[in-house]
Write a protein that holds these residues in place. Structure first.
Motif, PDB file in Angstrom:
ATOM      1  N   SER A 160       0.824  -1.209   0.000  1.00 55.37           N
ATOM      2  CA  SER A 160       0.000   0.000   0.000  1.00 55.37           C
ATOM      3  C   SER A 160       0.858   1.260   0.000  1.00 55.37           C
ATOM      4  N   SER A 177      -3.911  -9.757  -5.401  1.00 54.88           N
ATOM      5  CA  SER A 177      -3.391 -10.823  -4.555  1.00 54.88           C
ATOM      6  C   SER A 177      -4.537 -11.783  -4.316  1.00 54.88           C
ATOM      7  N   LEU A 180      -7.275 -10.189  -2.028  1.00 54.91           N
ATOM      8  CA  LEU A 180      -7.534  -8.756  -2.127  1.00 54.91           C
ATOM      9  C   LEU A 180      -8.960  -8.490  -2.598  1.00 54.91           C
ATOM     10  N   LYS A 184     -10.594  -2.880  -0.501  1.00 55.40           N
ATOM     11  CA  LYS A 184      -9.264  -2.667   0.067  1.00 55.40           C
ATOM     12  C   LYS A 184      -8.329  -2.053  -0.960  1.00 55.40           C
ATOM     13  N   ALA A 185      -8.432  -2.480  -2.201  1.00 59.02           N
ATOM     14  CA  ALA A 185      -7.600  -1.900  -3.250  1.00 59.02           C
ATOM     15  C   ALA A 185      -7.898  -0.415  -3.409  1.00 59.02           C
ATOM     16  N   LEU A 192      -8.478  -3.083  -8.354  1.00 56.68           N
ATOM     17  CA  LEU A 192      -8.324  -4.532  -8.330  1.00 56.68           C
ATOM     18  C   LEU A 192      -8.493  -5.091  -9.734  1.00 56.68           C
TER      19      LEU A 192
END
Length: 320
Positions: A160, A177, A180, A184-185, A192
């Motif tokens: 990040s 990932s 992920l 969150k991305a 993402l």
């Protein structure tokens, strides 16, 4: 807790540990011995360490699997620099009555090295310096970071932070990932994408994963083959994340533009290693965690761990 009499400080490659920690706070009854090399032979390691009841390990430079721990009957306290160390069999240590502790860290110096590698690759800085010293001037044309696509594999704390620097350079940031989420991305300023899309579209791929059975070899011939010929790959996490023979082949055949590596399958990197002969590489000797601030936190924390152990209240205990 029992008293400690002999402390081994391992793998002090730069010869700086004693000058960067408050070792004078330790009781005079503890004899301290510093080792600056890492034996490769298991028997040699066991013979060297068998007399010690306390050991300070420098990250994963010397692993402590069950087989080694069983050959260290005197060991009572094992400290690792940093908050975790997957090369220590903590469960076996606990079974033998060995206390395993960590230390604090300072900041995220691996982010610095990641961007050092990226910028050196993009702007061809090492070769341009060599060219200048050789008496020539401007022998290549570099690529500016702004407008490129940065692909981040692993968007945890370090990933990040690397992503945010990419945004500051004006890069489009994409990420992938195994766990992920889009939310969150987005929180890290990234989009993402699938693994295939990341490798196919990124101009720079940077890896920020913990090494595990699931992540070992996560970048193989297929991923490298999907990359653009103009793209670079950077690894400051752990060497085995990338299939090394596949990477060597891709570099030598010019199927990717280059690689920046701070970590390797075998460390220290031996003379004659195939990567040393690869074109378009920037190679550094696992400097990600090596900073004056981080070392000061490590060694102050190690002294604190010894003091706490002697007081019967060990701190920063590692779990299996």
């Amino acid at each position: 807790m029992t008293a400690l009499t002999r402390l081994a400080i391992l793998d002090d490659y730069q010869g700086v540990v004693q000058s960067m920690g408050p070792w004078g706070r330790l009781p005079g009854s503890i004899a301290v011995e510093v080792f600056r090399d890492t034996p490769r032979d298991a028997d040699a390691i066991a013979a060297r360490l068998a007399p010690f009841d306390a050991i300070l390990a420098m990250r994963e430079r010397t692993p402590f699997p069950a087989a080694l721990l069983k050959r260290l009957p005197n060991l009572r306290l094992l400290i690792t620099t940093g908050e975790r160390n997957r090369s220590i069999d903590v469960g076996q240590a606990q079974a033998q009555g060995i206390t395993v502790c960590g230390t604090p860290s300072s900041g995220a110096p691996t982010v610095d090295i990641t961007w050092g590698l990226i910028l050196n690759l993009l702007r061809d800085i090492p070769r341009q310096q060599d060219s200048l010293r050789a008496g020539t001037w401007q022998t290549s044309v570099g690529t500016a970071a702004g407008g490129l696509t940065l692909g981040v594999v692993g968007l945890g704390k370090l990933g990040s932070a690397v992503a945010k620097v990419g945004q500051a350079f004006g890069m489009k940031v994409i990420a992938w990932s195994q766990n992920l989420t889009a939310e969150k991305a987005a929180a890290a300023g990234a989009t993402l994408v699938t693994k295939q899309e990341l490798f196919a579209t990124a101009d720079v791929v940077t890896l920020h994963l913990i090494l595990s059975d699931r992540s070992r070899g996560i970048v193989g011939a297929a991923e490298l083959g999907a990359m653009k010929r103009s793209a670079f790959i950077v690894n400051t996490s752990r060497g085995p994340l990338i299939d090394q023979p596949a990477l060597v082949a891709a570099l030598k055949e010019g199927r990717i533009a280059g690689a920046g590596l701070d970590v390797f399958d075998e460390e220290p990197l031996p003379a004659g290693h195939p990567l040393l002969g690869c074109p378009n590489t920037v190679l550094t000797p696992h400097l990600g965690y090596v900073s004056t601030q981080n070392y000061a936190a490590y060694f102050n924390g190690a002294v604190e761990a010894i003091e706490a152990y002697l007081a019967g209240t060990p701190i920063r205990l590692l779990a299996p």
